[in-house]
Design an enzyme around this catalytic site. Structure first.
Site, PDB file in Angstrom:
ATOM      1  N   ASP A 140       0.880  -1.166   0.000  1.00  0.00           N
ATOM      2  CA  ASP A 140       0.000   0.000   0.000  1.00  0.00           C
ATOM      3  C   ASP A 140       0.916   1.214   0.000  1.00  0.00           C
ATOM      4  OD1 ASP A 140      -1.484   2.289   1.233  1.00  0.00           O
ATOM      5  OD2 ASP A 140      -3.113   0.849   1.408  1.00  0.00           O
TER       6      ASP A 140
ATOM      7  N   ALA B 258       6.835  -0.196   3.286  1.00  0.00           N
ATOM      8  CA  ALA B 258       6.695  -0.831   1.973  1.00  0.00           C
ATOM      9  C   ALA B 258       7.538  -0.098   0.940  1.00  0.00           C
ATOM     10  CB  ALA B 258       5.232  -0.877   1.550  1.00  0.00           C
TER      11      ALA B 258
ATOM     12  N   GLY C  98       0.651   3.941   1.247  1.00  0.00           N
ATOM     13  CA  GLY C  98       0.654   4.673   2.499  1.00  0.00           C
ATOM     14  C   GLY C  98       1.653   4.156   3.507  1.00  0.00           C
ATOM     15  N   SER C  99       2.282   3.024   3.233  1.00  0.00           N
ATOM     16  CA  SER C  99       3.236   2.427   4.164  1.00  0.00           C
ATOM     17  C   SER C  99       4.657   2.855   3.821  1.00  0.00           C
ATOM     18  CB  SER C  99       3.142   0.899   4.123  1.00  0.00           C
ATOM     19  OG  SER C  99       4.251   0.325   4.776  1.00  0.00           O
ATOM     20  N   PRO C 100       5.318   3.624   4.691  1.00  0.00           N
ATOM     21  CA  PRO C 100       6.714   3.972   4.415  1.00  0.00           C
ATOM     22  C   PRO C 100       7.621   2.751   4.404  1.00  0.00           C
ATOM     23  CG  PRO C 100       6.099   4.633   6.650  1.00  0.00           C
ATOM     24  CD  PRO C 100       4.845   4.214   5.961  1.00  0.00           C
TER      25      PRO C 100
END
Length: 210
Positions: A10, A16, A12-14
């Site tokens: 996603d 990731a 929105g996940s730093p």
């Protein structure tokens, strides 16, 4: 039969974002190609009762500081130079993630993916604001109006829901999640184990070339 290796993400996940920067090296060393699977982190949190570290670590003494230390270690280990914290975090990523599925369907995933990460974690913007979102992708040369229109179609919406539901059914509870065949790994700090599992399952030694 070739080994299926997946990166569930996603925007929105730093973590990731950071993890993805290490994937090309694993691909070079092992000869595998990761399949990039867009999921909606909010949907996973709702289905599993999980929450982001931003929320779960709030008010806990020492743990947030340690998490920040681990992030800096990862950044140094992988020579990450472009990452910037997003001052608008957390960002609602529904529009971004539907766009990712639409981009896959339309065969323009790579430029969309790179632009999305650039504007989330390299030149951070409030990417859940429609005008900011549009301007960001236009500046990166992405035909975002076509993708926004595509993202409103039922097959795209269902595609994101199905990917998210499938992730939960297979054991996922956050992002980044990796699957090496049926083996699941969670978090950027598991990448060494991800690579070891790939090597074990394909039955060949890791190349030491960069």
């Amino acid at each position: 039969m070739s080994l299926k290796v997946e990166f569930l993400f996603d925007f929105g996940s730093p973590n990731a974002y950071l993890a993805e920067l290490a994937l090309p090296g694993i691909e070079r060393r092992t000869g595998v190609k990761f399949e990039y699977v867009p999921i909606l982190l909010g949907g996973i949190f709702k289905a599993t009762g999980n929450m982001s570290p931003f929320e779960s670590l709030h008010g806990i003494k020492n743990k947030p500081e340690y998490q920040a230390l681990e992030t800096q270690r990862f950044i140094r280990r992988h020579n990450v130079t472009k990452f910037r914290p997003n001052p608008f975090f957390p960002v609602n990523t529904l529009m971004l993630m539907r766009g990712a599925v639409a981009a896959q369907f339309e065969g323009v995933f790579e430029p969309y993916f790179r632009a999305a990460y650039h504007h989330m974690w390299e030149e951070p913007k409030k990417m859940d604001d429609l005008e900011t979102f549009r301007a960001a992708f236009i500046s990166s040369g992405v035909d975002i109006d076509r993708l926004l229109e595509r993202a409103q179609q039922d097959d795209v919406k269902k595609g994101l829901i199905d990917r998210t539901t499938d992730a939960v059914n297979r054991g996922a509870f956050g992002s980044p999640t990796f699957f090496v065949g049926k083996e699941m790994f969670f978090g950027k700090d598991q990448l060494r184990d991800v690579e070891e599992s790939i090597v074990e399952q394909i039955g060949q030694p890791v190349s030491k070339t960069a």
